[in-house]
Scaffold this active site. Structure first.
Site, PDB file in Angstrom:
ATOM      1  N   SER A  50      11.175  65.881  60.746  1.00 37.50           N
ATOM      2  CA  SER A  50      12.393  66.659  60.491  1.00 37.50           C
ATOM      3  C   SER A  50      12.254  68.141  60.818  1.00 37.50           C
ATOM      4  O   SER A  50      13.251  68.824  61.014  1.00 37.50           O
ATOM      5  CB  SER A  50      12.819  66.496  59.026  1.00 37.50           C
ATOM      6  N   LYS A  91      11.082  71.982  54.464  1.00 32.33           N
ATOM      7  CA  LYS A  91      12.367  72.300  55.090  1.00 32.33           C
ATOM      8  C   LYS A  91      12.487  73.815  55.231  1.00 32.33           C
ATOM      9  O   LYS A  91      11.710  74.580  54.674  1.00 32.33           O
ATOM     10  CB  LYS A  91      13.544  71.785  54.244  1.00 32.33           C
TER      11      LYS A  91
END
Length: 249
Positions: A50, A91
């Site tokens: 991701s 993230k």
């Protein structure tokens, strides 16, 4: 002859002292740099794709231990949250409490409080998200996105939650400063977020710690090599001065 010998002996002792001092200082820097880094940083293995291309699945990263209150927009953080699976995740912070996050404006960019954000770190250049969305970040919360917006399961997936897809600052345990393996690269702070209130976070001490470790290694090698060289040089000079010329007997 005896005076010259004492001078050469003094030089030899000085060389040995300098050599020992260099090795001692080098050991302090080397061990101190490692100890400092061990206290400040934690290693993590990135579990998913991701955050590609900034970090890839399986990369080992160094993350600075920080309090969630220190986090700024643009930081790549490690966090855990029950709503996200309760496992360490990595993230990027794109919004903090009070921000309005929206995507996408006419050029495909993310906007924070109406300001378009250039995100050169994205896997899909020029497209901040494959789907349009808006969110108002509650106070004390963070809005998090992956750098590969095509595959990242991030705040967009949780938009219908009470916190508009955000996580509490207290969920953050560390801020990623570098990829240790296999790339060996630093992770900078995005300039686009610097113009927003609060700016971006300052760089961590990793470069200084690495400098101490490398400097220590250099001093140890130089000091260890200088001592024997200085000793051999002193003996060579004494031997030459002690020789009797062939015509004088």
């Amino acid at each position: 002859m005896s005076g010259t010998g004492r001078t050469e002996d003094g030089r030899g002792r000085l060389g040995s002292m300098l050599s020992g001092l260099a090795v001692a200082v080098g050991c302090v820097l080397f061990l101190g740099g490692f100890a400092w880094a061990a206290v400040v940083y934690r290693p993590y293995t990135v579990p998913t794709e991701s955050m590609t291309p900034t970090v890839n699945a399986g990369d080992r990263v160094l993350a600075q231990r920080v309090d969630g209150a220190e986090v700024r927009r643009g930081d790549v953080v490690v966090f855990t949250d029950p709503a996200w699976g309760d496992m360490p995740m990595v993230k990027r912070v794109v919004g903090i409490g009070g921000d309005k996050i929206a995507c996408c404006e006419k050029d495909g960019r993310l906007t924070v409080n109406g300001i378009p954000i250039e995100e050169p770190y994205l896997q899909t250049a020029g497209l901040a998200s494959s789907n349009d969305f808006t969110a108002k970040v509650p106070q004390g919360q963070l809005f998090l996105l992956g750098d590969d917006r095509r595959v990242s399961l991030d705040s967009r997936v949780h938009l219908e939650d009470r916190g508009q897809g955000s996580v509490p600052r207290s969920a953050v345990t560390a801020r990623v400063d570098a990829v240790a393996w296999p790339l060996g690269s630093m992770i900078g702070r995005p300039r686009a977020f610097a113009a927003l209130p609060g700016g971006v976070s300052s760089a961590g001490p990793l470069k200084l710690q690495l400098g101490a470790v490398v400097g220590g290694v250099v001093l140890i090698l130089v000091g260890a090599g200088y001592g024997p060289v200085a000793a051999r040089s002193g003996r060579s000079k004494r031997n030459k001065q002690g020789k009797v010329p062939a015509g004088v007997r």
